[in-house]
Design a protein around this motif. Sequence first.
Motif, PDB file in Angstrom:
ATOM      1  N   PHE A 164       6.675   0.443  -1.519  1.00 36.55           N
ATOM      2  CA  PHE A 164       5.775   1.081  -2.483  1.00 36.55           C
ATOM      3  C   PHE A 164       6.526   1.480  -3.749  1.00 36.55           C
ATOM      4  O   PHE A 164       6.041   1.271  -4.870  1.00 36.55           O
ATOM      5  CB  PHE A 164       5.113   2.300  -1.845  1.00 36.55           C
ATOM      6  N   LYS A 165       7.720   2.033  -3.590  1.00 37.14           N
ATOM      7  CA  LYS A 165       8.481   2.478  -4.756  1.00 37.14           C
ATOM      8  C   LYS A 165       8.974   1.309  -5.609  1.00 37.14           C
ATOM      9  O   LYS A 165       9.391   1.515  -6.755  1.00 37.14           O
ATOM     10  CB  LYS A 165       9.667   3.343  -4.314  1.00 37.14           C
ATOM     11  N   GLY A 166       8.907   0.119  -5.079  1.00 36.79           N
ATOM     12  CA  GLY A 166       9.286  -1.054  -5.852  1.00 36.79           C
ATOM     13  C   GLY A 166       8.160  -1.613  -6.700  1.00 36.79           C
ATOM     14  O   GLY A 166       8.346  -2.619  -7.389  1.00 36.79           O
ATOM     15  N   THR A 167       6.997  -0.957  -6.676  1.00 37.15           N
ATOM     16  CA  THR A 167       5.846  -1.446  -7.437  1.00 37.15           C
ATOM     17  C   THR A 167       5.690  -0.683  -8.747  1.00 37.15           C
ATOM     18  O   THR A 167       6.321   0.350  -8.975  1.00 37.15           O
ATOM     19  CB  THR A 167       4.554  -1.305  -6.618  1.00 37.15           C
ATOM     20  N   ALA A 168       4.802  -1.186  -9.596  1.00 38.99           N
ATOM     21  CA  ALA A 168       4.586  -0.588 -10.916  1.00 38.99           C
ATOM     22  C   ALA A 168       4.037   0.829 -10.824  1.00 38.99           C
ATOM     23  O   ALA A 168       4.237   1.631 -11.747  1.00 38.99           O
ATOM     24  CB  ALA A 168       3.634  -1.463 -11.730  1.00 38.99           C
ATOM     25  N   MET A 169       3.351   1.157  -9.732  1.00 37.45           N
ATOM     26  CA  MET A 169       2.764   2.488  -9.598  1.00 37.45           C
ATOM     27  C   MET A 169       3.820   3.583  -9.644  1.00 37.45           C
ATOM     28  O   MET A 169       3.548   4.703 -10.087  1.00 37.45           O
ATOM     29  CB  MET A 169       1.978   2.587  -8.284  1.00 37.45           C
ATOM     30  N   ASP A 216      10.629   1.685   5.353  1.00 46.02           N
ATOM     31  CA  ASP A 216      10.480   0.408   4.653  1.00 46.02           C
ATOM     32  C   ASP A 216       9.168   0.359   3.869  1.00 46.02           C
ATOM     33  O   ASP A 216       9.093  -0.274   2.805  1.00 46.02           O
ATOM     34  CB  ASP A 216      10.577  -0.763   5.635  1.00 46.02           C
ATOM     35  N   GLU A 217       8.136   1.044   4.358  1.00 46.70           N
ATOM     36  CA  GLU A 217       6.874   1.113   3.625  1.00 46.70           C
ATOM     37  C   GLU A 217       7.042   1.916   2.335  1.00 46.70           C
ATOM     38  O   GLU A 217       6.513   1.539   1.283  1.00 46.70           O
ATOM     39  CB  GLU A 217       5.796   1.761   4.494  1.00 46.70           C
ATOM     40  N   VAL A 218       7.782   3.005   2.427  1.00 50.26           N
ATOM     41  CA  VAL A 218       8.035   3.827   1.244  1.00 50.26           C
ATOM     42  C   VAL A 218       8.836   3.039   0.219  1.00 50.26           C
ATOM     43  O   VAL A 218       8.525   3.044  -0.981  1.00 50.26           O
ATOM     44  CB  VAL A 218       8.775   5.122   1.632  1.00 50.26           C
ATOM     45  N   ALA A 219       9.863   2.333   0.684  1.00 46.74           N
ATOM     46  CA  ALA A 219      10.704   1.552  -0.223  1.00 46.74           C
ATOM     47  C   ALA A 219       9.899   0.458  -0.918  1.00 46.74           C
ATOM     48  O   ALA A 219      10.060   0.223  -2.127  1.00 46.74           O
ATOM     49  CB  ALA A 219      11.877   0.945   0.547  1.00 46.74           C
ATOM     50  N   ILE A 255       5.796  12.231  -6.800  1.00 48.61           N
ATOM     51  CA  ILE A 255       5.430  11.275  -5.751  1.00 48.61           C
ATOM     52  C   ILE A 255       6.328  11.460  -4.531  1.00 48.61           C
ATOM     53  O   ILE A 255       5.855  11.473  -3.384  1.00 48.61           O
ATOM     54  CB  ILE A 255       5.527   9.832  -6.279  1.00 48.61           C
ATOM     55  N   ASP A 256       7.633  11.615  -4.775  1.00 49.52           N
ATOM     56  CA  ASP A 256       8.580  11.787  -3.665  1.00 49.52           C
ATOM     57  C   ASP A 256       8.233  13.023  -2.831  1.00 49.52           C
ATOM     58  O   ASP A 256       8.223  12.972  -1.594  1.00 49.52           O
ATOM     59  CB  ASP A 256      10.005  11.918  -4.194  1.00 49.52           C
ATOM     60  N   GLU A 257       7.969  14.137  -3.510  1.00 49.92           N
ATOM     61  CA  GLU A 257       7.644  15.370  -2.790  1.00 49.92           C
ATOM     62  C   GLU A 257       6.319  15.236  -2.042  1.00 49.92           C
ATOM     63  O   GLU A 257       6.160  15.762  -0.937  1.00 49.92           O
ATOM     64  CB  GLU A 257       7.582  16.553  -3.758  1.00 49.92           C
ATOM     65  N   SER A 258       5.369  14.533  -2.648  1.00 43.33           N
ATOM     66  CA  SER A 258       4.089  14.335  -1.976  1.00 43.33           C
ATOM     67  C   SER A 258       4.259  13.486  -0.720  1.00 43.33           C
ATOM     68  O   SER A 258       3.679  13.787   0.330  1.00 43.33           O
ATOM     69  CB  SER A 258       3.087  13.675  -2.929  1.00 43.33           C
ATOM     70  N   LEU A 265       0.828  -1.196   0.000  1.00 45.75           N
ATOM     71  CA  LEU A 265       0.000   0.000   0.000  1.00 45.75           C
ATOM     72  C   LEU A 265       0.869   1.256   0.000  1.00 45.75           C
ATOM     73  O   LEU A 265       1.950   1.282   0.591  1.00 45.75           O
ATOM     74  CB  LEU A 265      -0.923   0.017   1.218  1.00 45.75           C
ATOM     75  N   ASP A 266       0.377   2.273  -0.690  1.00 48.33           N
ATOM     76  CA  ASP A 266       1.026   3.575  -0.623  1.00 48.33           C
ATOM     77  C   ASP A 266       0.908   4.057   0.822  1.00 48.33           C
ATOM     78  O   ASP A 266      -0.205   4.187   1.349  1.00 48.33           O
ATOM     79  CB  ASP A 266       0.310   4.542  -1.573  1.00 48.33           C
ATOM     80  N   PRO A 267       2.020   4.326   1.505  1.00 46.45           N
ATOM     81  CA  PRO A 267       1.939   4.674   2.937  1.00 46.45           C
ATOM     82  C   PRO A 267       1.173   5.958   3.221  1.00 46.45           C
ATOM     83  O   PRO A 267       0.758   6.186   4.364  1.00 46.45           O
ATOM     84  CB  PRO A 267       3.408   4.787   3.358  1.00 46.45           C
ATOM     85  N   ARG A 268       0.948   6.779   2.212  1.00 46.52           N
ATOM     86  CA  ARG A 268       0.160   7.992   2.425  1.00 46.52           C
ATOM     87  C   ARG A 268      -1.288   7.670   2.784  1.00 46.52           C
ATOM     88  O   ARG A 268      -2.000   8.531   3.325  1.00 46.52           O
ATOM     89  CB  ARG A 268       0.207   8.877   1.173  1.00 46.52           C
TER      90      ARG A 268
END
Length: 572
Positions: free
Chosen positions: A455-460, A450-453, A396-399, A292-295
């Motif tokens: 998420f960033k490993g997914t296709a999104m 670790d949640e951010v990492a 995405i990073d800034e958000s 899940l996107d941690p946001r």
Amino acid sequence: MKKILNALMVFLFALGIILTYACTKNFEDLNTDPRIVTEDLIDPGLLLTYVEWRSVVDAGSYGNGTYGCFCGMDKRDDDAPFLETDSPGEWNFEYEVVLNNLSNIIQLIDGKENAADLVNKKAIARILRAWSFSKLTDTYGDVPYFESCLPKDQAVYGPKYDTQESIYKDLLKELKEAAAQLDPDKESYGSADLIYGGNVDKWKKLANSLRLRLALRVRYADPALAQAQLAELNEAGLITSLVDDAYILNNTDFPDHLNPRFYRIVNYSTIQESVVTHMVMINTLRNDGINLDPRIKIYADTVKAAWKGGLSPNGYPSEDWDYRGSPTLGMVTVEYKYPWGANTVSEIADFWRVPVVAPAIMRSSEVWFALAEAKLAGLLPASFTGSAEEYYQNGIDESIEWYKWFYNLTAPQIPDLMLKYIHNAAYAPGAAWTQADVDKYLNHKRIKDDEVAAFKGTAMYNLTGSADEQLEKIMNQKIVALYPDEFQGWCEYRRTGYPKVPIGPDQAALAGVVPRREPWPTTEETINSASFQEALARYGTDSRLTKFWWDKNPDAPHEYVWTAPSMPTAWQ
């Protein structure tokens, strides 16, 4: 805010001394000048403070579902969004509160002998004026512009409605000229400027970033104009970092200065809200359902229905929802409302209900997503060397960084909110929370590396697919980044047709079609009849479905087939 009020008191006290002195020492001068408060006594800084607070904070977007249901940010359970209604609020507010005062600042400065030394104060007022007019024309289309808010001796009492095209071209000119006018060696507003403290470098970035926003807004109506504007910008001159975001914090010094969602709890002694999360935001943030996107934890709470994953009290089987958003339903029969009742939809997280939040004009994440879109469309000059994917990922990073910043701003306010109101027996049934419960909640909600990492490993996180598919990903992420600025979300939906918003079988006047504008105030037909009729002749009809000049994307809204589920009875 306390400093501002103190400054205002000092100003009024000083004004009283001046007037007293005038009465005793310059009686003749006072009698020959019919104005008690002359222009040389008015401090433009006090006017600016007033305008900034009213326009950014009082009229800020806090996520109440009014326009959010049109762009997938959030929705109201008690709303009927597809009515054909009169909406004079934005019109009256911008003209009476914002534009008149900003125009007065400009006129006051132009009339001063040291006007050349006050260029920064004038430029900042011009930037805010352009922002205000952009919201006005993005709401109604053609509006009085060139003949509005003039000096009293030049006032036009039946101002014509200028075309949106002519307004936009002048707004872009104003932003360009104001940015060039800013001079770090000249006097600025200092603490009277609630947004940047008079920092002209930051104001220049805001002016350029607003040009970027407006250039993209017109890209389907006039691609050449959009490209010409973007050709004059560069990455270093834009808001690309949180430190340059344009926002104002609420203040706890006076009830009206609080976050209105918190003020409602205190003033009405209720924690109940009619606004809930939207399916578009939830589905975007749920990502692949695993990473899940941690946001999502900052935006929403998990579904509270105790029987989820089993049978409801009425015997209906349910999924084991973690997060679940509601579609935009409109005026539908109860059978279409039942599937979204009984605590089966995620509520907006309580971070958005604390006393002090951060209503904004613009944030850096919006700029990066705008650059991603412009790069994808081939509108950026060669000086912008990043790829559309790089700009998309920067957005995405800034958000994510902003959501972390927002957590840090609001988390210290959560204990008081939870223990006094949200989980207090006087406001809500059930066991009252302890500090240990609050600590557990905050630890769970905090965005972890670790949640951010993951998420960033997914296709999104990657920008792939056809041009349309890439644009859809950009806009879906932009909506997440813009939240809770529903108005800008509505503008982006009208302009691009994204996100694709699920809408129920609405039975109101618009039949579930998202409005393209708001009708002009009905009073205009009487008090400014000739100009109103001239504008009406250009539009044909004064409807919420009437498109104005920049609304030229032939694919917007995009075709989206979604069948609303129904149930014969409620879950329980």
